[in-house]
Design an enzyme around this catalytic site. Sequence first.
Site, mmCIF file in Angstrom:
data_model
loop_
_atom_site.group_PDB
_atom_site.id
_atom_site.type_symbol
_atom_site.label_atom_id
_atom_site.label_comp_id
_atom_site.label_asym_id
_atom_site.label_seq_id
_atom_site.Cartn_x
_atom_site.Cartn_y
_atom_site.Cartn_z
ATOM 1 C CD GLU A 174 30.094 19.222 -0.865
ATOM 2 O OE1 GLU A 174 30.702 20.292 -0.915
ATOM 3 O OE2 GLU A 174 29.007 19.087 -0.255
ATOM 4 C CD GLU A 353 29.317 22.115 -4.880
ATOM 5 O OE1 GLU A 353 28.987 22.781 -3.878
ATOM 6 O OE2 GLU A 353 28.959 20.938 -5.062
#
Length: 453
Positions: A174, A353
């Site tokens: 991320e 995810e």
Amino acid sequence: MNKDFLWGSSISGGQCEGGFASRSETVVDIIPQGKETRFQYLNQPGHYLDKPEGFYPSQKGVEFYENYKEDIALYAQMGLKALRFSVLWSRIFLDDTLEPNEDGLKFYDDVINELKKYNIEPIITTIHFDMPLWIVEKYNGFVNRKVVDLYQHYVHTIVNRYHDRVKYWISYCEINVMNHALYMVGGTVLKGNEDREQVLLQCAYHKLLGNALLVKTCHDIDPTLKVGCEVAGSPAYPLTSSPLDYQEMMKEERRDTRFTDVMVKGIFPYYLRKQCEEYGIEIKKEDEDIFLNHTLDFIAVSYYKTQVASHKGEKENPLLEKTPFGWSIDPLGMRLMLNKMYERYEVPILIVENGLGTFDKLEDGKVHDDYRIDYLSKHIQQMEMAIEDGVEVIGYLTWAAMDVVSTSEGMMSKRYGFIYVDRNDDGTGSLKRYPKDSFYWYQNLIKEKSGEK
């Protein structure tokens, strides 16, 4: 569904490994527990760099380091086709001597070999919010260009070691979360009256360069390797039909996509180039060649929630349900996000995810988490509809394979896993593993989607 589709799950070293005595500290090892404290600390650690007395949940994790064989056997029982995990840089290089720690290298050899024994595809993330603390203390993280050299040395070491068994590589977790958590993602601490955006952009520039150098390293060592970077997919809807809200949505989207543009297209979009000029960030010619010639093979994406954009600063979407931790539940948002991302970049997407963080109750050795099954089922359905739309999705990995220490709260009670780990927020508990109802549901789903009996 393609027979090569990667049905799997994810974990990360900084949240599950432990094994603290055999590695150096990471940025999350000194983050104390408690949501309000942690949120502030993930961005700007302040006096916690002095390591005051307290409970630091990531130092022990859930002892995957000590129990990886038993854990991987459970993942195999569940039928996982792939497991994404992070190598801890702090286990490979204990300090800046640049001599790799053979014990650390061997540990990941053992993990990879154990996964391969069960035909589980290993997917490695090189940094998952777990940068070595010595890099923060000596270099102040990626704001320092020297750290790009250190990162290149680190990734060359591990890619050279594991490339014969690991096809998929992910640079960072991320990267766009650095917008909100500069210390955790960039390893950088603001000093004095420094301008946060200027430091953030300099830090991002060096991380983007590191990402391109990982691509180069992988392709130089073995051209068949595939490299991605994880971005957080959190689309924004305009709260109203006001053009001002649409303008806010555009700002939010650009803030989230500016780094992905560089990594996939190899060039700085005009608005990011303008920001760099405004803050005195030099885009060097020799770096531009690296960015342009070493772009991602795929995009790794996380998806949990959507947000709203409002010129009045409102953030809540009144039309969506929320998790007990206040995150919006929006399965359709996943389909929209996948379509928009594929339309923009036209490279394969790997979902790494997606999951529900909530409270679970262990009773008589069982966890009846039908709410998690419902959540995941609806998101998978929307993913499959995106594939029908024409989006090239190559895999779906949930968060998480088992309960781990939550990054945002430092809690064990915010649980995501298919496997319940008996550990409490204060660190007590037997650490015994218990498959939840969702474990068996995912086991059956993978068999069905893979055409197995």
